[in-house]
Enzyme design. Structure first.
Site, PDB file in Angstrom:
ATOM      1  N   CYS A  51       3.972  36.286 -25.561  1.00  0.00           N
ATOM      2  CA  CYS A  51       2.790  36.685 -24.793  1.00  0.00           C
ATOM      3  C   CYS A  51       2.357  38.105 -25.122  1.00  0.00           C
ATOM      4  O   CYS A  51       1.228  38.489 -24.853  1.00  0.00           O
ATOM      5  CB  CYS A  51       3.033  36.528 -23.303  1.00  0.00           C
ATOM      6  SG  CYS A  51       4.598  37.171 -22.764  1.00  0.00           S
ATOM      7  N   PRO A 116      15.786  42.504 -23.876  1.00  0.00           N
ATOM      8  CA  PRO A 116      16.576  41.753 -24.842  1.00  0.00           C
ATOM      9  C   PRO A 116      15.990  40.412 -25.287  1.00  0.00           C
ATOM     10  O   PRO A 116      16.487  39.842 -26.254  1.00  0.00           O
ATOM     11  CB  PRO A 116      17.890  41.532 -24.099  1.00  0.00           C
ATOM     12  CG  PRO A 116      17.494  41.490 -22.670  1.00  0.00           C
ATOM     13  CD  PRO A 116      16.273  42.339 -22.520  1.00  0.00           C
ATOM     14  N   GLN A 117      14.948  39.923 -24.610  1.00  0.00           N
ATOM     15  CA  GLN A 117      14.534  38.553 -24.914  1.00  0.00           C
ATOM     16  C   GLN A 117      13.853  38.410 -26.260  1.00  0.00           C
ATOM     17  O   GLN A 117      13.873  37.343 -26.863  1.00  0.00           O
ATOM     18  CB  GLN A 117      13.618  38.041 -23.819  1.00  0.00           C
ATOM     19  CG  GLN A 117      14.402  37.703 -22.582  1.00  0.00           C
ATOM     20  CD  GLN A 117      13.529  37.085 -21.519  1.00  0.00           C
ATOM     21  OE1 GLN A 117      12.346  37.356 -21.441  1.00  0.00           O
ATOM     22  NE2 GLN A 117      14.122  36.248 -20.710  1.00  0.00           N
ATOM     23  N   GLY A 190       2.808  34.505 -12.600  1.00  0.00           N
ATOM     24  CA  GLY A 190       2.625  34.797 -14.015  1.00  0.00           C
ATOM     25  C   GLY A 190       3.956  34.637 -14.737  1.00  0.00           C
ATOM     26  O   GLY A 190       4.883  34.023 -14.215  1.00  0.00           O
ATOM     27  N   GLY A 192       6.456  36.507 -18.181  1.00  0.00           N
ATOM     28  CA  GLY A 192       6.579  37.621 -19.104  1.00  0.00           C
ATOM     29  C   GLY A 192       8.042  37.923 -19.312  1.00  0.00           C
ATOM     30  O   GLY A 192       8.881  37.506 -18.519  1.00  0.00           O
ATOM     31  N   GLU A 193       8.306  38.650 -20.372  1.00  0.00           N
ATOM     32  CA  GLU A 193       9.696  38.885 -20.749  1.00  0.00           C
ATOM     33  C   GLU A 193      10.468  39.544 -19.606  1.00  0.00           C
ATOM     34  O   GLU A 193      11.525  39.085 -19.204  1.00  0.00           O
ATOM     35  CB  GLU A 193       9.721  39.779 -21.991  1.00  0.00           C
ATOM     36  CG  GLU A 193       9.070  39.105 -23.204  1.00  0.00           C
ATOM     37  CD  GLU A 193       8.564  40.104 -24.240  1.00  0.00           C
ATOM     38  OE1 GLU A 193       9.006  41.260 -24.216  1.00  0.00           O
ATOM     39  OE2 GLU A 193       7.713  39.726 -25.064  1.00  0.00           O
TER      40      GLU A 193
END
Lengths: 421, 273
Positions: A51, A116-117, A190, A192-193
């Site tokens: 994203c 870390p993702q 939403g 997100g990481e």
């Protein structure tokens, strides 16, 4: 010699709406890779889309041509005029492309540095590329090196602590409000990481049901499945909020998703039980005024960062350390890459010497017809051994030792000396 | 017996410094030591009260010295019970100084004999005194918890992780413990009021005489009743409940001491100097 090139856009160069236009879903990535494989201008390719960023890493005979082809490909594939995203694109070649790839994987280029993702997402993208066999010798080596570097940065610097500590700080705050997080209802607005990382942390703290609200309901369902939670429609957020305790918001919305009046009303129906908002979105989703409502607490990313950033010097030092690791890795990769150019030279050199030997052997054996076959074989073996012995030192020299500095010069000399080509 | 009282006071004071040390250095042994000192002081104090009571033949609240002493004892009792039940160690930083100060104040009051000991011989009175003092002590702790809640809430709202943020427990724990204090206190003073009214009938021949003490006791009771009612119906919790607990404690202080000193009433003898 092939070029390594990279084009891409990320949260720094492109706004959310541009990123949305260019983002690739998993299926689209598969299709795109298949098409890229067929393109003659592009040798190898890995497509990486999250994203916050879309990056296309390529190896091509002509770097600039590959970049132009790739731009047109993006425009055609996503059905977006080039002009709409061209200004947001960055492009790197050679060492710069390598460095950028390392930085992305090490999470130095992330919205939240050190999260870390990104590494896992990159690994997934690479796996796709290997399945579609769009990644070849160079990208295989580059990505393996990338994963190694990212891991090294993570283990040898404190850069990862930072992102982890942001969601850790959020959890600690939650504990200061609720005492125990066990059974607390969580709503994720939403995706997100960072937000997903925070949810992971909450689950590890035995939080209760996770409710996911996403503008794209399908994406919400997907996330809810991952967290064993339930998905709701975006419009249901206000109604549902009276039953949740912790709200983590991370949408790309430009306006506040939740306003003060809505929460004030919700607080009444939830009988003033504490409500903790973690707003990771930039721009913010949660009206900061909500923090003024009794028993409602709003922390945005800066507040959380502020808690973590108590020692700026430490962070600076860690970033410098990470940069050094990456610079070293770029040099290391460059060395390997250069041996790639050496290989054709060595092959040519060996071919030349072998051809000479074969020619001379045939000439000599032609005049020695009386020799028994065993002796002829012995002479052949001797010639092969001579070729190997002669080529051993030059090959070794070209591959590593004694060949510092500009290798292309040495290769040039070798080619001239033996009149190769 | 006076020496026992002084030793108990010293133990409370030592406990107080122990809790202060715990607040600053956050070392668990300090807290355990402080709690031990408090418990020892409490036991000695209990013995002292029993002996005094037996000697005088009635409950030892004949003058301000004794009243304050019993007040300190009641706070210690409620604090020990609550910190046992709720694992809220840091509350000692509020309770221990409160107890110590009350004890020191008591020590400075002359220990004169009451004018009319006949008034004090009744089981209703004993029940009235015990429940009222314990109830008041619970309200005192509730007020303190309100204060701690506001400190912690302020740290979280203002996003300043200052001195208290790491040292104070969660808002939830402070709130529920505060609530438990108010509930306990309310139950106690309700019984205290009932027994008091019955005792009044026995001594003065009527249940209610519009004495200022009675009126203010009623006001205090109504105040806490309203606080609990709002919590149960519309969910007054957190900040508002904390403020109200503190205000309630103020009202209580006035009922307990203010009325005796400023308005004249039939409780005046208990705080005679």
């Amino acid at each position: 010699m092939r070029d390594i090139v990279l084009i891409g856009l990320n949260h720094k160069t492109a706004s959310v709406d541009v990123r949305e236009c260019i983002a690739f879903t998993a299926d689209e990535t598969d299709r795109a890779l298949k098409m890229l494989r067929e393109d003659p201008a592009i040798g190898e390719s890995v497509l990486f889309s999250t994203c916050n960023r879309i990056e296309l890493l390529m190896v091509a005979d002509e770097g600039q041509k590959a970049i132009n082809t790739a731009k047109q490909f993006l425009a055609a594939f996503k059905n977006v005029p080039i002009a709409q995203f061209e200004s947001s694109l960055y492009q790197y070649q050679g060492d710069d492309a390598v460095r950028h790839t390392f930085q992305v994987a090490a999470s130095l280029d992330s919205m939240v540095v050190g999260e870390p993702q990104i590494l896992g997402q990159m690994k997934a993208a690479y796996r796709k590329a290997t399945l579609e066999s769009t990644s070849g010798v160079i990208l295989n080596k580059l990505l393996h090196r990338t994963f190694f570097v990212a891991k090294k940065v993570r283990t040898e610097t404190g850069i990862g602590d930072h992102a982890v500590s942001i969601s850790y700080a959020a959890i600690e705050l939650g504990k200061k409000i609720f005492g125990d997080l066990a059974g607390k209802q969580v709503m994720l607005i939403g995706a997100g990481e960072m937000a997903e990382l925070a949810v992971d942390h909450l689950i590890r703290n035995r939080a209760g049901t996770i409710t996911v609200a996403n503008r794209t309901f399908a994406r919400g369902v997907e996330l809810a499945e991952r967290f064993f939670g339930q998905a709701i429609k975006f419009e249901e957020i206000v109604d549902t909020i009276k039953d949740v305790d912790i709200v983590i918001s991370s949408t790309g919305a430009t306006d506040y998703v939740l306003g003060k009046a809505q929460i004030k009303k919700a607080m009444r129906s939830r009988r003033n039980r504490s409500l903790f908002f973690i707003d990771i979105a930039v721009p913010r989703d949660i009206d900061p005024e909500i923090n003024r409502i009794n028993n409602a607490y709003v922390y945005d990313i800066d507040d959380l960062k502020g808690i973590v950033d108590e020692n700026v010097e430490d962070r600076q030092r860690e970033a410098t350390k990470a940069q050094r690791i990456i610079d070293e890795a770029v040099i290391g990769f460059r060395k390997w890459y250069d041996t790639l150019a050496v290989v054709p030279t060595i092959v040519a050199l060996r071919g030349k010497v072998e051809a000479v030997a074969r020619q001379e052997l045939e000439k000599t054996l032609g005049t020695l017809g009386h020799l028994p076959d065993g002796d002829k074989q012995a002479i052949k073996r001797m010639t092969d051994a001579l070729v190997n012995k002669i080529l051993h030192e030059p090959t070794h020299f070209l591959k590593k030792n004694g060949c510092y500095g500009d290798k292309t010069a040495t290769l040039e000399l070798t080619r001239k000396l033996f009149n190769l080509e | 017996m006076e020496s026992v009282f002084i030793i108990a006071t010293i133990l409370y004071l030592l406990s107080c410094t122990g809790y202060l040390g715990y607040l600053f250095f956050q070392r668990e042994p300090l807290q355990r030591m402080a709690m031990g000192l408090m418990l020892t002081g409490f036991v000695l104090h209990s013995i002292y009260l029993v002996v005094c009571g037996l000697r005088a033949g009635n409950f030892p609240v004949n003058n301000l010295h004794e009243t304050l002493s019993v007040t300190a004892w009641a706070i210690a009792a409620v604090f020990l019970a609550f910190s046992w039940g709720y694992k809220l160690k840091i509350l000692g930083i509020y309770a221990a100084p409160l107890i110590s100060m009350t004890m020191v104040a008591a020590h400075h009051m002359p220990d004169t004999v009451a004018q009319d000991p006949r008034l004090f011989k009744s089981w209703w009175l004993a029940a009235h005194i015990i429940t009222t003092f314990l109830g008041n002590a619970a309200f005192a702790l509730g007020g303190g918890l309100g204060l701690l809640y506001l400190l912690q809430e302020n740290a979280i709202k203002k996003k300043i992780r200052g001195f208290f943020f790491s040292r104070l427990p969660s808002l939830e724990l402070l709130d529920t413990t505060g609530y438990a204090c108010i509930v306990a206190g309310f139950s106690m003073i309700t019984i205290g009021l009932i027994t008091g009214v019955i005792y009044a009938k026995a001594v003065w021949g009527r249940f209610w005489s519009w004495d200022p003490k009675e009126v203010w006791a009623a006001i205090t009771w109504v105040f806490y009743a309203a606080l609990l009612h709002e919590r149960l119906t519309v969910g007054w919790r957190g900040r508002r409940a904390a403020i109200m607990a503190m205000v309630g404690f103020g009202v209580l202080l006035f009922t307990f001491f203010g009325v005796n000193f400023l308005l004249k009433g039939h409780h005046g003898t208990f705080t005679a100097m």
